[in-house]
Write a protein that holds these residues in place. Sequence first.
Motif, PDB file in Angstrom:
ATOM      1  N   GLY A 205       0.780  -1.222   0.000  1.00 24.34           N
ATOM      2  CA  GLY A 205       0.000   0.000   0.000  1.00 24.34           C
ATOM      3  C   GLY A 205       0.812   1.272   0.000  1.00 24.34           C
ATOM      4  N   ARG A 206       2.106   1.188   0.313  1.00 27.95           N
ATOM      5  CA  ARG A 206       2.920   2.400   0.397  1.00 27.95           C
ATOM      6  C   ARG A 206       3.136   3.044  -0.983  1.00 27.95           C
ATOM      7  NH1 ARG A 206       6.204   3.222   5.066  1.00 27.95           N
ATOM      8  NH2 ARG A 206       4.677   3.400   6.761  1.00 27.95           N
ATOM      9  N   VAL A 207       3.328   2.264  -2.009  1.00 33.05           N
ATOM     10  CA  VAL A 207       3.548   2.831  -3.341  1.00 33.05           C
ATOM     11  C   VAL A 207       2.262   3.488  -3.844  1.00 33.05           C
ATOM     12  CG1 VAL A 207       4.180   2.332  -5.730  1.00 33.05           C
ATOM     13  CG2 VAL A 207       5.382   1.186  -3.860  1.00 33.05           C
ATOM     14  N   SER A 208       1.132   2.829  -3.611  1.00 34.30           N
ATOM     15  CA  SER A 208      -0.148   3.432  -3.985  1.00 34.30           C
ATOM     16  C   SER A 208      -0.359   4.740  -3.241  1.00 34.30           C
ATOM     17  CB  SER A 208      -1.298   2.472  -3.669  1.00 34.30           C
ATOM     18  OG  SER A 208      -1.185   1.272  -4.401  1.00 34.30           O
ATOM     19  N   ALA A 209      -0.040   4.751  -1.952  1.00 36.94           N
ATOM     20  CA  ALA A 209      -0.183   5.962  -1.149  1.00 36.94           C
ATOM     21  C   ALA A 209       0.728   7.067  -1.656  1.00 36.94           C
ATOM     22  CB  ALA A 209       0.121   5.654   0.314  1.00 36.94           C
ATOM     23  N   ALA A 210       1.948   6.707  -2.028  1.00 39.31           N
ATOM     24  CA  ALA A 210       2.890   7.706  -2.533  1.00 39.31           C
ATOM     25  C   ALA A 210       2.382   8.335  -3.821  1.00 39.31           C
ATOM     26  CB  ALA A 210       4.255   7.063  -2.757  1.00 39.31           C
ATOM     27  N   PHE A 211       1.743   7.524  -4.674  1.00 38.97           N
ATOM     28  CA  PHE A 211       1.175   8.082  -5.901  1.00 38.97           C
ATOM     29  C   PHE A 211       0.060   9.068  -5.586  1.00 38.97           C
ATOM     30  CE2 PHE A 211      -2.341   8.046  -8.906  1.00 38.97           C
ATOM     31  CZ  PHE A 211      -1.702   8.567 -10.025  1.00 38.97           C
ATOM     32  N   LEU A 212      -0.865   8.688  -4.703  1.00 39.16           N
ATOM     33  CA  LEU A 212      -2.001   9.552  -4.393  1.00 39.16           C
ATOM     34  C   LEU A 212      -1.539  10.880  -3.794  1.00 39.16           C
ATOM     35  CD1 LEU A 212      -4.493   6.929  -2.898  1.00 39.16           C
ATOM     36  CD2 LEU A 212      -4.678   8.098  -5.105  1.00 39.16           C
ATOM     37  N   VAL A 213      -0.604  10.807  -2.864  1.00 33.66           N
ATOM     38  CA  VAL A 213      -0.104  12.028  -2.235  1.00 33.66           C
ATOM     39  C   VAL A 213       0.716  12.842  -3.225  1.00 33.66           C
ATOM     40  CG1 VAL A 213       1.402  12.946  -0.435  1.00 33.66           C
ATOM     41  CG2 VAL A 213      -0.153  11.061   0.092  1.00 33.66           C
ATOM     42  N   GLY A 214       1.605  12.161  -3.959  1.00 36.48           N
ATOM     43  CA  GLY A 214       2.462  12.869  -4.906  1.00 36.48           C
ATOM     44  C   GLY A 214       1.664  13.565  -5.994  1.00 36.48           C
ATOM     45  N   TYR A 215       0.722  12.846  -6.595  1.00 35.26           N
ATOM     46  CA  TYR A 215      -0.090  13.472  -7.628  1.00 35.26           C
ATOM     47  C   TYR A 215      -0.934  14.589  -7.042  1.00 35.26           C
ATOM     48  CZ  TYR A 215      -3.366  14.382 -11.340  1.00 35.26           C
ATOM     49  OH  TYR A 215      -4.116  15.028 -12.299  1.00 35.26           O
ATOM     50  N   GLY A 216      -1.534  14.339  -5.878  1.00 41.37           N
ATOM     51  CA  GLY A 216      -2.386  15.346  -5.265  1.00 41.37           C
ATOM     52  C   GLY A 216      -1.645  16.652  -5.027  1.00 41.37           C
ATOM     53  N   VAL A 217      -0.422  16.560  -4.517  1.00 38.10           N
ATOM     54  CA  VAL A 217       0.371  17.762  -4.235  1.00 38.10           C
ATOM     55  C   VAL A 217       0.776  18.466  -5.529  1.00 38.10           C
ATOM     56  CG1 VAL A 217       2.586  18.582  -3.347  1.00 38.10           C
ATOM     57  CG2 VAL A 217       1.233  16.967  -2.008  1.00 38.10           C
ATOM     58  N   LEU A 218       1.291  17.711  -6.489  1.00 37.18           N
ATOM     59  CA  LEU A 218       1.785  18.318  -7.728  1.00 37.18           C
ATOM     60  C   LEU A 218       0.659  18.886  -8.570  1.00 37.18           C
ATOM     61  CD1 LEU A 218       4.535  15.690  -8.618  1.00 37.18           C
ATOM     62  CD2 LEU A 218       4.855  17.969  -7.640  1.00 37.18           C
ATOM     63  N   ARG A 219      -0.473  18.210  -8.622  1.00 39.39           N
ATOM     64  CA  ARG A 219      -1.617  18.743  -9.376  1.00 39.39           C
ATOM     65  C   ARG A 219      -2.158  19.993  -8.689  1.00 39.39           C
ATOM     66  NH1 ARG A 219      -5.867  16.926 -12.848  1.00 39.39           N
ATOM     67  NH2 ARG A 219      -7.135  18.771 -13.270  1.00 39.39           N
ATOM     68  N   PHE A 220      -2.195  19.981  -7.362  1.00 41.57           N
ATOM     69  CA  PHE A 220      -2.669  21.143  -6.614  1.00 41.57           C
ATOM     70  C   PHE A 220      -1.823  22.368  -6.952  1.00 41.57           C
ATOM     71  CE2 PHE A 220      -3.635  23.906  -3.096  1.00 41.57           C
ATOM     72  CZ  PHE A 220      -4.928  23.579  -2.721  1.00 41.57           C
ATOM     73  N   ILE A 221      -0.505  22.174  -7.016  1.00 42.13           N
ATOM     74  CA  ILE A 221       0.402  23.273  -7.359  1.00 42.13           C
ATOM     75  C   ILE A 221       0.179  23.733  -8.788  1.00 42.13           C
ATOM     76  CG2 ILE A 221       2.832  23.878  -7.721  1.00 42.13           C
ATOM     77  CD1 ILE A 221       3.494  21.945  -5.404  1.00 42.13           C
TER      78      ILE A 221
END
Length: 264
Positions: A205-221
């Motif tokens: 689940g850590r890789v899936s979590a990293a994608f969700l957080v990473g995309y969420g932050v970068l898209r937000f920016i």
Amino acid sequence: MLMHPQFDPVALSLGPVHIHWYGLTYLASFVLCFVLARHRAARAPFASAGWTSRDVEDLLFWVVIGVIVGGRLGYVLFYKPGYYAANPLEALALWKGGMSFHGGLLGVIAAFFGYAWRRGRPVLEVGDLVAPVVPVGLALGRLGNFINGELWGRVADASLPWAMVFPQSGSSLPRHPSQLYQFALEGVLLFVLLWWYSRKPRPLGRVSAAFLVGYGVLRFIAEYFREPDSFLGLLALNMSMGQWLCVPMLVVGAWLWLRAPKTG
């Protein structure tokens, strides 16, 4: 100040059949994601879990359906629910455009659950396999947006060396080429970070979590540089629809990260 090159959206014409660049980027996305996912399936921990190339082929079929159905439904429900409620048959007119990444993500997650249930695999194992390759598809999709001259950025200072005029916007104002920002952030940068992080086995689940957080932050920016949809504008707290849709991604991603086992 630069001018958008005004590419012909049609890459190839074969009689009455027109093949668009955007369609080719989708095709290239699925092919590259398949190749990279197959590479991951041949390595630990997926190889020891019994993953094969045939499994990846079957999963790709589920993902393609999830992207198309989820992406379209997401656009219909998140961005223009009133219009499509009044014109329901228009929801089927995919050739007229209108896809939502967040809707596509929900469609893919649904596909993961369906595939995992059919194959008796943990859904997070499926997500961890696919998550690092998704940014490749996102990058190609943003190139397609740039070729089409759509989803342009907000007005920029004319002194910005890469400020660009998009005639499709209906004005001659210089704008941020936000499609290229998203290509670089959500595509290239996120791919590099996730590929690096997932090069070793990680807790489920850590890789899936990293994608969700990473995309969420970068898209937000990136949304701070992208012109909000004209029919929506900025919503509460001066945030765009794209930013608001990133909030649940960040929450779920953080939750998955915290609940993951400490060791793989």
